[in-house]
Design a protein around this motif. Sequence first.
Motif, PDB file in Angstrom:
ATOM      1  N   SER A   1       6.142  -8.089   6.938  1.00  0.00           N
ATOM      2  CA  SER A   1       6.665  -8.254   5.575  1.00  0.00           C
ATOM      3  C   SER A   1       5.683  -7.707   4.545  1.00  0.00           C
ATOM      4  O   SER A   1       5.498  -8.284   3.474  1.00  0.00           O
ATOM      5  N   TYR A   2       5.051  -6.579   4.881  1.00  0.00           N
ATOM      6  CA  TYR A   2       4.068  -5.951   4.000  1.00  0.00           C
ATOM      7  C   TYR A   2       4.658  -4.653   3.456  1.00  0.00           C
ATOM      8  O   TYR A   2       4.863  -3.699   4.212  1.00  0.00           O
ATOM      9  N   PRO A   3       4.960  -4.588   2.158  1.00  0.00           N
ATOM     10  CA  PRO A   3       5.540  -3.379   1.575  1.00  0.00           C
ATOM     11  C   PRO A   3       4.588  -2.191   1.690  1.00  0.00           C
ATOM     12  O   PRO A   3       3.407  -2.293   1.321  1.00  0.00           O
ATOM     13  N   ALA A   4       5.095  -1.087   2.234  1.00  0.00           N
ATOM     14  CA  ALA A   4       4.252   0.090   2.415  1.00  0.00           C
ATOM     15  C   ALA A   4       5.088   1.358   2.362  1.00  0.00           C
ATOM     16  O   ALA A   4       6.249   1.373   2.763  1.00  0.00           O
ATOM     17  N   ALA A   5       4.453   2.411   1.862  1.00  0.00           N
ATOM     18  CA  ALA A   5       5.089   3.731   1.823  1.00  0.00           C
ATOM     19  C   ALA A   5       4.035   4.760   2.196  1.00  0.00           C
ATOM     20  O   ALA A   5       2.838   4.533   2.032  1.00  0.00           O
ATOM     21  N   LYS A   6       4.498   5.881   2.745  1.00  0.00           N
ATOM     22  CA  LYS A   6       3.568   6.972   3.005  1.00  0.00           C
ATOM     23  C   LYS A   6       4.031   8.203   2.269  1.00  0.00           C
ATOM     24  O   LYS A   6       5.226   8.386   2.021  1.00  0.00           O
ATOM     25  N   VAL A   7       3.048   9.013   1.904  1.00  0.00           N
ATOM     26  CA  VAL A   7       3.320  10.206   1.105  1.00  0.00           C
ATOM     27  C   VAL A   7       2.921  11.461   1.871  1.00  0.00           C
ATOM     28  O   VAL A   7       2.060  11.426   2.744  1.00  0.00           O
TER      29      VAL A   7
ATOM     30  N   GLY B   1      10.402  -3.551   2.776  1.00  0.00           N
ATOM     31  CA  GLY B   1       9.713  -4.287   1.718  1.00  0.00           C
ATOM     32  C   GLY B   1       9.448  -3.417   0.506  1.00  0.00           C
ATOM     33  O   GLY B   1       9.604  -3.854  -0.633  1.00  0.00           O
ATOM     34  N   ALA B   2       9.053  -2.177   0.743  1.00  0.00           N
ATOM     35  CA  ALA B   2       8.792  -1.251  -0.361  1.00  0.00           C
ATOM     36  C   ALA B   2      10.091  -0.844  -1.056  1.00  0.00           C
ATOM     37  O   ALA B   2      10.160  -0.796  -2.285  1.00  0.00           O
ATOM     38  N   MET B   3      11.124  -0.571  -0.257  1.00  0.00           N
ATOM     39  CA  MET B   3      12.412  -0.200  -0.857  1.00  0.00           C
ATOM     40  C   MET B   3      12.981  -1.348  -1.680  1.00  0.00           C
ATOM     41  O   MET B   3      13.598  -1.120  -2.722  1.00  0.00           O
ATOM     42  N   GLY B   4      12.741  -2.566  -1.246  1.00  0.00           N
ATOM     43  CA  GLY B   4      13.187  -3.734  -2.000  1.00  0.00           C
ATOM     44  C   GLY B   4      12.513  -3.849  -3.356  1.00  0.00           C
ATOM     45  O   GLY B   4      13.025  -4.492  -4.265  1.00  0.00           O
ATOM     46  N   ARG B   5      11.379  -3.219  -3.520  1.00  0.00           N
ATOM     47  CA  ARG B   5      10.667  -3.200  -4.803  1.00  0.00           C
ATOM     48  C   ARG B   5      11.006  -1.963  -5.618  1.00  0.00           C
ATOM     49  O   ARG B   5      10.404  -1.712  -6.647  1.00  0.00           O
TER      50      ARG B   5
ATOM     51  N   ALA C   1       5.878  -0.453  11.189  1.00  0.00           N
ATOM     52  CA  ALA C   1       5.122  -1.534  11.824  1.00  0.00           C
ATOM     53  C   ALA C   1       4.649  -2.545  10.781  1.00  0.00           C
ATOM     54  O   ALA C   1       4.690  -3.750  11.018  1.00  0.00           O
ATOM     55  N   LEU C   2       4.215  -2.064   9.619  1.00  0.00           N
ATOM     56  CA  LEU C   2       3.792  -2.974   8.557  1.00  0.00           C
ATOM     57  C   LEU C   2       4.951  -3.816   8.048  1.00  0.00           C
ATOM     58  O   LEU C   2       4.750  -4.935   7.579  1.00  0.00           O
ATOM     59  N   ASP C   3       6.163  -3.301   8.146  1.00  0.00           N
ATOM     60  CA  ASP C   3       7.345  -4.057   7.728  1.00  0.00           C
ATOM     61  C   ASP C   3       7.532  -5.304   8.579  1.00  0.00           C
ATOM     62  O   ASP C   3       8.021  -6.320   8.089  1.00  0.00           O
TER      63      ASP C   3
ATOM     64  N   LEU D   1       0.814  -1.208   0.000  1.00  0.00           N
ATOM     65  CA  LEU D   1       0.000   0.000   0.000  1.00  0.00           C
ATOM     66  C   LEU D   1       0.848   1.257   0.000  1.00  0.00           C
ATOM     67  O   LEU D   1       2.005   1.251   0.414  1.00  0.00           O
ATOM     68  N   VAL D   2       0.221   2.325  -0.463  1.00  0.00           N
ATOM     69  CA  VAL D   2       0.748   3.681  -0.329  1.00  0.00           C
ATOM     70  C   VAL D   2      -0.351   4.463   0.377  1.00  0.00           C
ATOM     71  O   VAL D   2      -1.504   4.442  -0.054  1.00  0.00           O
ATOM     72  N   GLY D   3       0.017   5.107   1.488  1.00  0.00           N
ATOM     73  CA  GLY D   3      -0.982   5.794   2.281  1.00  0.00           C
ATOM     74  C   GLY D   3      -0.536   7.159   2.745  1.00  0.00           C
ATOM     75  O   GLY D   3       0.587   7.605   2.470  1.00  0.00           O
ATOM     76  N   CYS D   4      -1.421   7.795   3.485  1.00  0.00           N
ATOM     77  CA  CYS D   4      -1.143   9.119   4.042  1.00  0.00           C
ATOM     78  C   CYS D   4      -0.178   8.986   5.228  1.00  0.00           C
ATOM     79  O   CYS D   4       0.210   7.879   5.615  1.00  0.00           O
TER      80      CYS D   4
END
Length: 99
Positions: free
Chosen positions: A49-55, A80-84, A44-46, A34-37
Amino acid sequence: MENVTVQLPHKKAEGYVIPLGPANLVAIITDIGLVGCGAFDVAALDSFSYPAAKVRPAVGPSIVNTSDILTGIVKEANRGAMGRGIKNGMTGKEALELL
């Protein structure tokens, strides 16, 4: 709660807007992550092992809707997100295309 389908170049994602009084909790979720606010704890999502980024918003004081996620600027991504390939400074749309 608002739910919208977001068309990405190679897949569809689900966008959610949850009103929380004076602010909205906003995220776009793919089958991978996910990408979220800024309210999301991507570290915590890491641990799941759940890829996530916030904007952060590209314009204005806060993220209000899913369009703001797409145009927002990544300010934090978990391992996880950086790995992608997700990096700080890219747009939310660019990040979602990697998920």
